[in-house]
Design an enzyme around this catalytic site. Sequence first.
Site, short mmCIF file in Angstrom:
data_model
loop_
_atom_site.label_atom_id
_atom_site.label_comp_id
_atom_site.label_asym_id
_atom_site.label_seq_id
_atom_site.Cartn_x
_atom_site.Cartn_y
_atom_site.Cartn_z
N GLY A 165 33.20 32.32 36.38
CA GLY A 165 34.19 33.37 36.64
C GLY A 165 35.40 32.78 37.34
O GLY A 165 35.42 31.60 37.55
N SER A 166 36.45 33.47 37.73
CA SER A 166 36.86 34.73 37.21
C SER A 166 38.31 35.05 37.57
O SER A 166 39.05 35.37 36.67
CB SER A 166 35.90 35.83 37.59
OG SER A 166 35.93 36.08 38.94
#
Length: 200
Positions: A165-166
Site C-alpha cells: 500500500g498505499s
Amino acid sequence: MKFAPGYRRFAVPAFVGAAIFAFVLPPVGAFLLAFGAFVLWFFRDPERSPPKEGIISPADGRVSVIREEGDRVRIGVFMNVTDVHVNRAPVSGTVREVTHRPGAHKPAFSKDSDKNERVDIVVESEDGEFEISQIAGAFARRIHPYVSAGDELARGERFGHIDFGSRADVLLPPEYGVEDVAVEKGESVTAGESVVARSE
C-alpha cells in the site's frame, strides 16, 4: 536490484512451499512460485537520481490530493499495486519527530483515508517545516519508517516503505502556496525524481 526490508518474510515461505509442492501438487507449487516472484517485484527498490532543485515526490504513483489546509498545502500520492512502495525524502533536513497514529484501513484513494492508520514524520529544513505522511490503505497493514527523531535526512533518501500500500503525502511549510505546486491531480510521479513543488 535492491529490495525493501521485510521481503524475506513473504518471499522465502513462498519459494520453500513452491519447492515442496512442485513434486506433490504442481499447480500449487506453480502458484507459490509465481507469488514469490510477485513479492520480489513488489518489494523492488531501484536507485533514483534527484534533480538539483525543487521539492520531490515522496512516492511513486499518481497525485491524488492537492489541497489547502489552513495556511499550508498538502500533496498526496496514491501508490497502486504496480508502483514501487519505497518512500523517499522530499527535502533534506533534520527529523524532529516520528508519530504513529492508529486508524482505519479505508482505500487510500478515498476521502475517508485521512482517518487511516498513518506515520507522520516532521522534518526541519532550510525552507521550513515539512510533514511527510505514510498512510495505510485497505490492504496495507504495516508501515515501516526507517528514521527516528534526530536523524539527518538527505533529499531523495529512503525514509520508509509500506507493505502492499498505499499513499504518501507531503505537507508544505506556510511559505509555500498552491501557486508553488508543480503537479496536477492524476499526474504520474516518481519517488525521489519528480518535482511536486518549487519555491519562488
